[in-house]
Design a protein around this motif. Sequence first.
Motif, PDB file in Angstrom:
ATOM      1  N   GLN A 303       0.827  -1.202   0.000  1.00  0.00           N
ATOM      2  CA  GLN A 303       0.000   0.000   0.000  1.00  0.00           C
ATOM      3  C   GLN A 303       0.864   1.256   0.000  1.00  0.00           C
ATOM      4  OE1 GLN A 303      -2.551  -0.313   3.429  1.00  0.00           O
ATOM      5  NE2 GLN A 303      -4.119  -1.460   2.291  1.00  0.00           N
ATOM      6  N   THR A 304       0.314   2.302  -0.630  1.00  0.00           N
ATOM      7  CA  THR A 304       0.994   3.591  -0.613  1.00  0.00           C
ATOM      8  C   THR A 304       0.704   4.303   0.715  1.00  0.00           C
ATOM      9  OG1 THR A 304      -0.879   4.682  -1.648  1.00  0.00           O
ATOM     10  CG2 THR A 304       0.793   3.744  -3.120  1.00  0.00           C
ATOM     11  N   GLN A 307      -2.891   5.379   0.928  1.00  0.00           N
ATOM     12  CA  GLN A 307      -3.802   4.278   1.222  1.00  0.00           C
ATOM     13  C   GLN A 307      -3.736   3.886   2.688  1.00  0.00           C
ATOM     14  OE1 GLN A 307      -2.391   1.438  -1.658  1.00  0.00           O
ATOM     15  NE2 GLN A 307      -4.001   1.975  -3.160  1.00  0.00           N
ATOM     16  N   LYS A 308      -2.558   3.926   3.279  1.00  0.00           N
ATOM     17  CA  LYS A 308      -2.438   3.605   4.703  1.00  0.00           C
ATOM     18  C   LYS A 308      -3.175   4.630   5.570  1.00  0.00           C
ATOM     19  CE  LYS A 308       2.004   1.182   4.301  1.00  0.00           C
ATOM     20  NZ  LYS A 308       3.444   1.184   4.697  1.00  0.00           N
ATOM     21  N   SER A 311      -6.934   4.093   5.365  1.00  0.00           N
ATOM     22  CA  SER A 311      -7.439   2.924   6.082  1.00  0.00           C
ATOM     23  C   SER A 311      -7.670   3.210   7.553  1.00  0.00           C
ATOM     24  CB  SER A 311      -6.449   1.765   5.927  1.00  0.00           C
ATOM     25  OG  SER A 311      -5.191   2.102   6.497  1.00  0.00           O
TER      26      SER A 311
END
Length: 335
Positions: A303-304, A307-308, A311
């Motif tokens: 994940q980039t 994206q982290k 989340s």
Amino acid sequence: MQTRGAMTKSKPKPESDVVKQWVAIAPESCSLGIPTSDSQEPEFVPLPHPQTGKSSLFLFSADCKTVCEVVRFQDEPRSWFLGETVQKDGSLYMVTPVDPVFLAIPFLVAAAESSSSFSILDQILDSSEYPGVNKLLEGTAPLQVTHICEVKGSGEYQGFRLSEDKLQVWLKAKVDQVVTQLKASTVNVSSGAKAATFVRSSAHGPEASHEQYCSYAAGLVSSYLSPEHGDMLKKLFPAPASKVVSPSADGEPASHDARDLEPAAKRARPAEDGNDGDEGSAGVVDDYRDHSTKGVSKKAAPQTIAQKRLSKVDKSGMKSMTSFFGKKPAKKAAN
């Protein structure tokens, strides 16, 4: 007195003044510039190629007993450094002996098609387009042509006519001669022309059969024949079925037909329910190939940073993006 800066430089010779030279590999009997008799030297003669009919270059020795085909290998860009000159044409010419009978066959065929009568060789080997063909009469061709022709008469008044039966026997003998040379030269013909020097061991592959040698030799001989005669020769020496070598249980290589080892993707369904397997039901097949992906693990992509962070966001009460593209609810009909 000229200063150093005013000194003139020698100009290179123009290309027109450079003597053109070529590099060729030829047998000693056809070496150029070395006459084998007092009055004659080797001579280049254009003749129709026996396979294609196109004009090709052949080299006759001084006594016309040796005839060689001249093949040019060219790979651009390439040049030759010869002495103090640079030759722009970097081609390499290979001069290899060829049986003069092959060169006479097209003229014999043309004579047989035009007339069924016997003719003398001076009339057969005569062409306004290729006047150099009469050089075949000065060598051994007149004696060798008797192997493929019917002959009538004697002395200087012999008549010749091409015989397909004698030509077939002569070509078979040529194939046998080539097979003998291939075996003596240890050429591996099972998987293309390959010198045995580059084969590690015979245990790594099967030895070529006599049929494979004959088929390979027939292909070489047919390169000097018309397509019709070439097909005839290949029918006499057909190529054997291709074999695939796989190790057997006892460690020895076992040969199989390549078609037997090919996995069948689809098989015909047996006749049932009144289906007697006629042609109309031939299209019904079952596919036995395994299309499943069991046991295949896919590694997730990392994940980039964005994206982290996303989340960790509280998504409670949020609608998904796809909810905005759903169908609109139907309007209630007015009472």
